[in-house]
Design a protein around this motif. Sequence first.
Motif, short mmCIF file in Angstrom:
data_model
loop_
_atom_site.label_atom_id
_atom_site.label_comp_id
_atom_site.label_asym_id
_atom_site.label_seq_id
_atom_site.Cartn_x
_atom_site.Cartn_y
_atom_site.Cartn_z
N ARG A 1 0.08 -0.70 -8.11
CA ARG A 1 -0.51 -0.79 -9.44
C ARG A 1 -0.19 -2.15 -10.08
NH1 ARG A 1 0.06 4.14 -10.78
NH2 ARG A 1 2.28 4.01 -11.03
N ARG A 2 1.05 -2.60 -9.92
CA ARG A 2 1.44 -3.90 -10.49
C ARG A 2 0.71 -5.05 -9.81
NH1 ARG A 2 7.46 -2.46 -10.31
NH2 ARG A 2 7.39 -3.89 -8.57
N ALA B 1 -3.93 2.10 -1.84
CA ALA B 1 -2.60 2.69 -1.75
C ALA B 1 -2.66 4.05 -1.08
CB ALA B 1 -1.98 2.82 -3.14
N VAL B 2 -1.64 4.33 -0.31
CA VAL B 2 -1.48 5.63 0.31
C VAL B 2 -0.16 6.21 -0.16
CG1 VAL B 2 -2.84 5.09 2.36
CG2 VAL B 2 -0.42 4.61 2.35
N THR B 3 -0.12 7.51 -0.31
CA THR B 3 1.13 8.14 -0.71
C THR B 3 2.00 8.33 0.51
OG1 THR B 3 0.14 10.32 -0.50
CG2 THR B 3 0.09 9.32 -2.67
N PRO B 4 3.27 8.01 0.40
CA PRO B 4 4.16 8.18 1.55
C PRO B 4 4.33 9.66 1.89
CG PRO B 4 5.38 7.42 -0.36
CD PRO B 4 3.95 7.44 -0.74
N GLU B 5 4.53 9.94 3.16
CA GLU B 5 4.72 11.32 3.60
C GLU B 5 6.03 11.86 3.05
OE1 GLU B 5 4.41 11.95 7.76
OE2 GLU B 5 2.64 10.69 7.95
N GLU B 6 5.99 13.11 2.64
CA GLU B 6 7.20 13.77 2.18
C GLU B 6 8.01 14.23 3.39
OE1 GLU B 6 8.22 14.10 -0.97
OE2 GLU B 6 6.47 12.93 -1.59
N ALA C 1 0.80 -1.22 0.00
CA ALA C 1 0.00 0.00 0.00
C ALA C 1 0.83 1.27 0.00
CB ALA C 1 -0.94 0.01 1.20
N ASP C 2 2.08 1.23 0.44
CA ASP C 2 2.85 2.47 0.54
C ASP C 2 3.68 2.79 -0.70
OD1 ASP C 2 4.63 0.44 0.86
OD2 ASP C 2 5.75 1.39 2.47
N ASP C 3 3.65 1.95 -1.70
CA ASP C 3 4.37 2.21 -2.94
C ASP C 3 3.37 2.15 -4.10
OD1 ASP C 3 6.07 2.36 -5.10
OD2 ASP C 3 7.44 0.82 -4.39
#
Length: 73
Positions: free
Chosen positions: A46-47, A58-63, A39-41
């Motif tokens: 997607r793959r 999926a979640v976007t990782p924190e910047e 979920a973090d990538d």
Amino acid sequence: MWEVIFNLAAVICLYGAVEYCLRGQSGDALDEASLIPFADDPEVARRVELATGKQVKAVTPEEAKPGWGNVEV
């Protein structure tokens, strides 16, 4: 002979413990839990979605925050 009985008892106990721990889980919950590592990538998620046909939440990782890059203590 006792080794065989002991090993059989250990396998039965392990099976019983796993069944006991998972007794309240639904199939959907277990499927969703199996996709958590991806979920973090977003690219990997997607793959995995393409390969399995299951939707990965999926979640976007924190910047990194400015100034938090190389902190030395």
